[in-house]
Design an enzyme around this catalytic site. Sequence first.
Site, mmCIF file in Angstrom:
data_model
loop_
_atom_site.group_PDB
_atom_site.id
_atom_site.type_symbol
_atom_site.label_atom_id
_atom_site.label_comp_id
_atom_site.label_asym_id
_atom_site.label_seq_id
_atom_site.Cartn_x
_atom_site.Cartn_y
_atom_site.Cartn_z
ATOM 1 N N ASP A 75 0.833 -1.209 0.000
ATOM 2 C CA ASP A 75 0.000 0.000 0.000
ATOM 3 C C ASP A 75 0.867 1.258 0.000
ATOM 4 O O ASP A 75 1.982 1.258 0.524
ATOM 5 C CB ASP A 75 -0.917 -0.024 1.234
ATOM 6 C CG ASP A 75 -2.078 0.962 1.094
ATOM 7 O OD1 ASP A 75 -2.357 1.420 -0.033
ATOM 8 O OD2 ASP A 75 -2.699 1.272 2.125
ATOM 9 N N HIS A 108 2.147 3.402 -9.040
ATOM 10 C CA HIS A 108 1.923 1.970 -9.304
ATOM 11 C C HIS A 108 3.087 1.395 -10.115
ATOM 12 O O HIS A 108 3.540 0.286 -9.880
ATOM 13 C CB HIS A 108 0.607 1.753 -10.050
ATOM 14 C CG HIS A 108 -0.599 2.157 -9.265
ATOM 15 N ND1 HIS A 108 -0.779 1.799 -7.953
ATOM 16 C CD2 HIS A 108 -1.689 2.911 -9.589
ATOM 17 C CE1 HIS A 108 -1.926 2.305 -7.507
ATOM 18 N NE2 HIS A 108 -2.492 2.983 -8.484
ATOM 19 N N LEU A 152 10.802 -20.352 -5.132
ATOM 20 C CA LEU A 152 9.783 -19.563 -4.431
ATOM 21 C C LEU A 152 8.410 -19.699 -5.089
ATOM 22 O O LEU A 152 8.295 -19.634 -6.312
ATOM 23 C CB LEU A 152 10.213 -18.078 -4.482
ATOM 24 C CG LEU A 152 9.221 -17.057 -3.912
ATOM 25 C CD1 LEU A 152 9.245 -17.074 -2.384
ATOM 26 C CD2 LEU A 152 9.551 -15.648 -4.413
HETATM 27 C C1 IPE Z 1 -5.496 -2.792 -0.213
HETATM 28 O O1 IPE Z 1 -5.126 -1.474 -0.397
HETATM 29 C C2 IPE Z 1 -5.424 -3.519 -1.498
HETATM 30 C C3 IPE Z 1 -4.127 -3.580 -2.153
HETATM 31 C C4 IPE Z 1 -2.968 -3.197 -1.714
HETATM 32 C C5 IPE Z 1 -4.153 -4.189 -3.438
HETATM 33 P P1 IPE Z 1 -6.183 -0.277 -0.432
HETATM 34 O O2 IPE Z 1 -5.378 0.955 -0.457
HETATM 35 O O3 IPE Z 1 -7.150 -0.467 -1.542
HETATM 36 O O4 IPE Z 1 -6.936 -0.466 0.971
HETATM 37 P P2 IPE Z 1 -7.960 0.471 1.758
HETATM 38 O O5 IPE Z 1 -9.180 0.556 0.929
HETATM 39 O O6 IPE Z 1 -7.283 1.793 1.947
HETATM 40 O O7 IPE Z 1 -8.180 -0.217 3.050
HETATM 41 C C1 IPE Z 2 -1.741 0.206 -3.344
HETATM 42 O O1 IPE Z 2 -1.484 1.559 -3.368
HETATM 43 C C2 IPE Z 2 -1.934 -0.363 -4.724
HETATM 44 C C3 IPE Z 2 -3.313 -0.764 -5.046
HETATM 45 C C4 IPE Z 2 -4.311 -0.762 -4.233
HETATM 46 C C5 IPE Z 2 -3.544 -1.218 -6.391
HETATM 47 P P1 IPE Z 2 -2.653 2.625 -3.327
HETATM 48 O O2 IPE Z 2 -3.041 2.947 -4.731
HETATM 49 O O3 IPE Z 2 -3.754 2.175 -2.454
HETATM 50 O O4 IPE Z 2 -1.899 3.852 -2.683
HETATM 51 P P2 IPE Z 2 -2.507 4.911 -1.661
HETATM 52 O O5 IPE Z 2 -3.021 4.157 -0.482
HETATM 53 O O6 IPE Z 2 -3.580 5.654 -2.388
HETATM 54 O O7 IPE Z 2 -1.336 5.776 -1.320
HETATM 55 MG MG MG Z 3 -4.125 2.427 -0.450
#
Ligand code: IPE
Ligand code: IPE
Ligand code: MG
Length: 258
Positions: free
Chosen positions: A25, A42, A136
């Site tokens: 995240d 990303h 792995l």
């Molecule tokens: C969780 O991250 C899903 C992934 C990392 C793929 P999110 O950023 O979507 O989670 P919430 O919604 O903030 O909890």
């Molecule tokens: C996690 O990073 C990746 C996915 C959920 C695909 P985020 O896109 O949720 O990044 P933040 O939380 O907005 O910084």
């Molecule tokens: Mg996020």
Amino acid sequence: MSANQTFNLNIPREKLPRHVAIIMDGNGRWAEHRNLPRFAGHRAGVETVRSIVQMSGELGIEALTLFAFSSENWRRPKKEVGLLMDLFLSALEREVKKLHETGVRLRIIGDVSAFPKKLQQRIQDSMDKTRDNKGLTLNIAANYGGKWDIAQAARKLAEQVAAGTLNPQDIDESRLAEHLSLSELPEPDLFIRTGGEQRISNFLIWQLAYTELYFTHILWPDFSREEYAKAIQSFASRQRRFGQTGAQILELEQRGHA
Ligand code: IPE
Ligand code: IPE
Ligand code: MG
């Protein structure tokens, strides 16, 4: 020089996690802090995936499960979802050959039927190609939700009951667990969430029942090998009791070393 020496990871093998699960995240915030479009985060996150996969292999970790796209992530703006699909497809096209060469067994878990046909085909091909590899096991959770996982396992049991091949009396935890994603692997020992949030976000809710949790504020594109080493060090320093007392665990360990 091995990765162990690089980070002074002088951890005996039995203290290393066999299975690590990560919520990657913070990509969006990483990009926003740089005045870049979220997508740039990303893309940078894919680089982190590469280095963490590599280090997991070097350490001899058996399985790594990465949350790439949750069943809730469809709620994001259409454009971001589309770009994430494109990125997933191009990452598979680019990386699978190298993963295969290094003995990685790639698995995608989640309801992939919702993905574009081309991506579904690529997912199937990647899994087929790497199926017999002995290194792995890399699981990518895509359109995955822990609640979906439990519901699909329950449906399979219900089908067996309806077909007369399963007696409801015989349904227990292990029978249900056989039908969950990752059933052939040990449950995750270590869970890591980057990006500062302290929640599970519908990741592996069943499989994480006794997993050690590790949260860090580091955003996923900044999650370096050093940061990964810190998480593993933290794990190695914990006493896992599984309901027993600390004294019982110490005694078991002493007997094991005798
Ligand atoms: C969780 O991250 C899903 C992934 C990392 C793929 P999110 O950023 O979507 O989670 P919430 O919604 O903030 O909890
Ligand atoms: C996690 O990073 C990746 C996915 C959920 C695909 P985020 O896109 O949720 O990044 P933040 O939380 O907005 O910084
Ligand atoms: Mg996020």
